[in-house]
Design a protein around this motif. Structure first.
Motif, short mmCIF file in Angstrom:
data_model
loop_
_atom_site.label_atom_id
_atom_site.label_comp_id
_atom_site.label_asym_id
_atom_site.label_seq_id
_atom_site.Cartn_x
_atom_site.Cartn_y
_atom_site.Cartn_z
N UNK A 10 0.83 -1.21 0.00
CA UNK A 10 0.00 0.00 0.00
C UNK A 10 0.86 1.25 0.00
N UNK A 11 1.98 1.20 0.75
CA UNK A 11 2.87 2.36 0.80
C UNK A 11 3.49 2.63 -0.56
N UNK A 12 3.93 1.56 -1.23
CA UNK A 12 4.52 1.73 -2.56
C UNK A 12 3.52 2.29 -3.55
N UNK A 13 2.31 1.77 -3.50
CA UNK A 13 1.27 2.26 -4.40
C UNK A 13 0.96 3.73 -4.14
N UNK A 14 0.94 4.10 -2.84
CA UNK A 14 0.66 5.48 -2.47
C UNK A 14 1.74 6.41 -2.99
N UNK A 15 3.00 6.01 -2.82
CA UNK A 15 4.12 6.83 -3.29
C UNK A 15 4.09 6.93 -4.81
N UNK A 16 3.85 5.81 -5.48
CA UNK A 16 3.82 5.80 -6.94
C UNK A 16 2.68 6.67 -7.48
N UNK A 17 1.58 6.73 -6.73
CA UNK A 17 0.43 7.53 -7.16
C UNK A 17 0.65 9.02 -6.89
N UNK A 18 1.30 9.35 -5.76
CA UNK A 18 1.48 10.74 -5.36
C UNK A 18 2.63 11.42 -6.09
N UNK A 19 3.69 10.66 -6.41
CA UNK A 19 4.89 11.27 -7.00
C UNK A 19 4.61 12.07 -8.28
N UNK A 20 3.88 11.51 -9.26
CA UNK A 20 3.60 12.29 -10.47
C UNK A 20 2.78 13.56 -10.18
N UNK A 21 1.87 13.48 -9.20
CA UNK A 21 1.07 14.66 -8.86
C UNK A 21 1.94 15.76 -8.25
N UNK A 22 2.87 15.36 -7.38
CA UNK A 22 3.76 16.35 -6.78
C UNK A 22 4.67 16.98 -7.84
N UNK A 23 5.17 16.14 -8.75
CA UNK A 23 6.03 16.66 -9.83
C UNK A 23 5.26 17.66 -10.68
N UNK A 24 4.02 17.30 -11.03
CA UNK A 24 3.19 18.21 -11.82
C UNK A 24 2.88 19.49 -11.07
N UNK A 25 2.58 19.38 -9.77
CA UNK A 25 2.26 20.57 -8.98
C UNK A 25 3.46 21.49 -8.86
N UNK A 26 4.64 20.93 -8.62
CA UNK A 26 5.86 21.74 -8.52
C UNK A 26 6.14 22.45 -9.84
N UNK A 27 5.99 21.73 -10.95
CA UNK A 27 6.24 22.34 -12.26
C UNK A 27 5.25 23.46 -12.55
#
Length: 358
Positions: A10-27
């Motif tokens: 669950x932790x891996x899935x959560x990180x994999x799901x959140x990482x692209x959103x954070x990258x997009x938000x930062x950009x």
């Protein structure tokens, strides 16, 4: 090969799901900050992340700024403001405290009237409008509203819509007054020296811990501000932070506000959005009128008066004040006084509205 535990999966899935959103938000935040900075907005590094986060939140992004991250950002902003604030804030309160209290009282009364009206016409269910109209202490109002049976999602939406509108309108006003001045990070922090940076971080950590320990309103920001201003004014320490850390603190505040605008909350309040937005803008306009009148009574400029009387968003208003030509001491004096008054009177006013309308 050992099977992966469900919790680890669950932790891996959560990180994999959140990482692209954070990258997009930062950009997106960086892009908007560059555009707003080029346009000369004093709080571009706050507004860019906030506007980007609103877009992401409404689009369904599930990411959130950790509470510890937001508190750390408030502590760093408190240290930043401490460089520009000194003992004059006490002298300001002593000299014009009665008039400031009257100005704050008008803001609280206007907000109570808005809450009463919205509750009266049943624009929002129950006592939600009463709690959502409080001019400040958004997090405290949301927490207390839930205890008294109001819908915390709708209260949060009203509170953070007001914070976003205040930040945007105050930045636009500051842009008109500042002209083509640099819109990046404020200059007072100076070139960071390792010793000064370590001292500032120590003040931020100690002040935030003490402020929250003593249950001071916005203690994570007020604690470092008071300690840092005292040390700075007496020459015991110099507040200094690297630009990248301040930019991250600005972004954390903007993301925290923006990501509150979730798809579910917007959908739930869509029918009431025009009325809530009109009430919010009306309150801001009323405070602007009082700010204009204040310039005839006190020796302050209109920008300082507008920032001082803005109904909410202490951290964002402080950022705008430091990055513009406003009198930071006066702005922080009135804003801090308003915060304390709202913390004391907010629950009383909301409960009075609830009882008066049955």
């Amino acid at each position: 090969m050992l099977a992966m535990k469900p919790a680890d999966l669950d932790l891996r899935r959560s990180v994999a799901y959140a990482a692209p959103q954070w990258i997009g938000l930062v950009a997106a935040s960086a892009g908007l900050s560059v555009v707003l900075s080029a346009a000369g907005f004093p709080a571009a590094l706050l507004l860019g992340p906030m506007l980007a986060a609103i877009g992401f939140g409404v689009s369904g992004a599930a990411i959130r700024v950790p509470k510890a991250g937001f508190l750390a950002a408030q502590a760093l902003i408190g240290c930043l403001v401490a460089h520009a604030v000194n003992a004059s804030i006490v002298r300001t309160l002593m000299a014009d405290g009665i008039l400031m209290l009257a100005v704050v009282g008008v803001t609280v009364l206007a907000s109570a009237s808005v809450g009463w009206l919205l509750t009266r016409i049943r624009l929002l269910p129950g006592t939600t409008a009463a709690w959502g109209s409080s001019p400040g202490a958004a997090a405290a109002m949301v927490a207390m509203a839930e205890e008294y049976g109001a819908d915390p999602r709708l209260v949060a939406f009203m509170q953070y819509l007001r914070v976003a509108c205040v930040a945007l309108s105050a930045s636009i006003v500051a842009r008109l007054f500042v002209g083509d001045a640099p819109a990046g990070l404020p200059a007072p922090v100076g070139a960071p020296e390792p010793g000064a940076v370590l001292a500032t971080l120590a003040v931020a950590a100690l002040g935030a811990w003490l402020g929250r320990r003593l249950n001071i309103p916005s203690g994570a920001m007020i604690g470092p501000l008071v300690i840092g201003a005292t040390l700075h004014a007496t020459g015991q320490a110099s507040m200094s932070l690297p630009d990248w850390l301040l930019a991250l603190a600005y972004a954390a505040v903007g993301w925290t506000v923006g990501l509150r605008f979730t798809r579910a909350t917007v959908r739930a309040t869509l029918y009431a959005l025009p009325g809530v937005l009109a009430a919010t803008l009306g309150l801001i306009a009323l405070c602007g009128v009082w700010a204009f009148g204040l310039t005839f009574v006190l020796p302050i400029d209109l920008l300082t008066a507008i920032l001082a009387t803005s109904p909410g968003g202490l951290d964002s208003v402080a950022i705008i004040a430091v990055g513009s030509r406003a009198d930071v001491s006066f702005v922080l004096a009135v804003q801090t006084l308003r915060l304390l008054v709202v913390i004391i009177t907010g629950p009383l006013v909301a409960k009075w509205i609830s009882r008066s309308l049955g």
